[in-house]
Design an enzyme around this catalytic site. Sequence first.
Site, PDB file in Angstrom:
ATOM      1  N   ALA A 149       0.808  -1.220   0.000  1.00 60.53           N
ATOM      2  CA  ALA A 149       0.000   0.000   0.000  1.00 60.53           C
ATOM      3  C   ALA A 149       0.843   1.273   0.000  1.00 60.53           C
ATOM      4  CB  ALA A 149      -0.917  -0.003   1.226  1.00 60.53           C
ATOM      5  N   HIS A 150       2.172   1.148  -0.009  1.00 63.28           N
ATOM      6  CA  HIS A 150       3.045   2.328   0.034  1.00 63.28           C
ATOM      7  C   HIS A 150       3.066   3.039  -1.321  1.00 63.28           C
ATOM      8  CE1 HIS A 150       5.364   1.290   3.900  1.00 63.28           C
ATOM      9  NE2 HIS A 150       4.353   0.450   3.800  1.00 63.28           N
ATOM     10  N   HIS A 202       8.975  -5.386   3.096  1.00 60.90           N
ATOM     11  CA  HIS A 202       8.689  -4.815   1.766  1.00 60.90           C
ATOM     12  C   HIS A 202       9.896  -5.058   0.856  1.00 60.90           C
ATOM     13  CE1 HIS A 202       4.786  -2.923   2.532  1.00 60.90           C
ATOM     14  NE2 HIS A 202       5.232  -2.759   3.759  1.00 60.90           N
ATOM     15  N   ASN A 224       3.849 -11.053   4.491  1.00 61.71           N
ATOM     16  CA  ASN A 224       3.323  -9.974   3.671  1.00 61.71           C
ATOM     17  C   ASN A 224       4.442  -9.113   3.101  1.00 61.71           C
ATOM     18  OD1 ASN A 224       0.978 -10.060   6.191  1.00 61.71           O
ATOM     19  ND2 ASN A 224       0.408 -10.510   4.098  1.00 61.71           N
ATOM     20  N   ALA A 225       4.338  -8.796   1.807  1.00 58.26           N
ATOM     21  CA  ALA A 225       5.298  -7.921   1.113  1.00 58.26           C
ATOM     22  C   ALA A 225       6.730  -8.456   1.212  1.00 58.26           C
ATOM     23  CB  ALA A 225       5.218  -6.494   1.649  1.00 58.26           C
ATOM     24  N   HIS A 255      -4.374 -11.038   6.569  1.00 57.16           N
ATOM     25  CA  HIS A 255      -2.976 -10.899   6.129  1.00 57.16           C
ATOM     26  C   HIS A 255      -2.263 -12.247   6.027  1.00 57.16           C
ATOM     27  CE1 HIS A 255      -3.570  -6.628   6.943  1.00 57.16           C
ATOM     28  NE2 HIS A 255      -2.451  -6.408   6.270  1.00 57.16           N
ATOM     29  N   ASP A 277      -0.404  -3.674  12.784  1.00 53.77           N
ATOM     30  CA  ASP A 277      -0.291  -2.932  11.519  1.00 53.77           C
ATOM     31  C   ASP A 277      -1.570  -2.140  11.292  1.00 53.77           C
ATOM     32  OD1 ASP A 277       0.938  -1.998   9.201  1.00 53.77           O
ATOM     33  OD2 ASP A 277       0.246  -3.672   7.980  1.00 53.77           O
TER      34      ASP A 277
END
Length: 386
Positions: A149-150, A202, A224-225, A255, A277
């Site tokens: 989502a960044h 990420h 995640n990521a 998630h 988060d």
Amino acid sequence: MNRENTHDNHYMITNVNLFNGQKIEEKQAIIIKNDTISSVISMDEACNLSLQTIDGNGALATSGFIDIQLNGCGGVLLNTDISLSTLATMNKTNLMYGTTQYLPTLITSTEKDLHNTLMMMADFKEAEQKGILGLHLEGPFISIEKKGAHQAQYIRELDLETAQLLAKNSASIKVITIAPEHISQEVLDCLTDADITVSIGHTNATYEEVNTKSGLTMATHLYNAMTPLGSREPGVVGYIFDQKPHAGIIVDGIHASYPSVRIAHQQLKEKLFLVTDAVTPAGTDLTEFDMAGTQAFVTDGKCHYEDGTIAGAAITMIDGVKNLINHVGLSREEALRMASLYPAQALKIDNEYGQLKENYKANITLLDKNNDVTATIQMGKVAYQK
């Protein structure tokens, strides 16, 4: 529970079963002096003392939860409004759900926003008393391929000059999430030498790309990521299972599936800790929100952009604890450790936080038999009661 009795901040909580971080002891009392637990005694001993008392009514007293990754909650988001009032709302919301300490988390943003957040924290003298252990900078030094989502336009590489600036502000920064494939060992050393915990997240790295770096002692929202575990390429998930840094995990059933959480716990044991988060809607009934400049929605508990991309979580720490017990199948004690002791160990503050013992900070969450929060004591003060 009567908070009026605590004005001199030397008092006793009676009639509790106490989870000290290892085991549950029945019929205990906790004596608090200022912001510290001065002793834990049996109710038999407590009867002989003439201290101001608060009746715990048979609740389970556990160490207050520590959320290492909290972007927002209670209708606010740090990225959207970098202010002390945002932090106050986050803390007030946390206390209702048993969280007494947290890391306000700034996700990928402009250099100006990063600078303003560091300035705010440097000037915030009461941070520790208000539950803040330091910042978590989640980005902007991450991988475009695993941005989640960044916002891509703000993602950049971490050069030595910026790392030195962050190191100078290490009193305000507890954790920084980076993609290891985009950082040199020299820059990494600059951060770790300043006692900033560097977390893998990420990232589109291979196992080998992470394994060539030293000083990576944490991982951000496991699964995640990050590159998944494969048969020929173990990826970042494989690296985490193999090398066992501390790792946070979001236990909302969205998630990561509950069996995946269980597998991670089997692999990592005390190295796996609970995070939320959480973003703006956590602790509210919002169905739409501003995710740092992009409209986002909540559908069946899932925070997402219009295209379906997950955008943070809507859970609180006590939700995560209940999910660990009811869906993952962990014991009540282990679920509570994942919310308190293990995050304290990951941050290297388990000499003062994460357990209910003599000389530890008085951060206490009281739970009823359904694991609902009935009261919260933060740094020695009654901060919430149902």
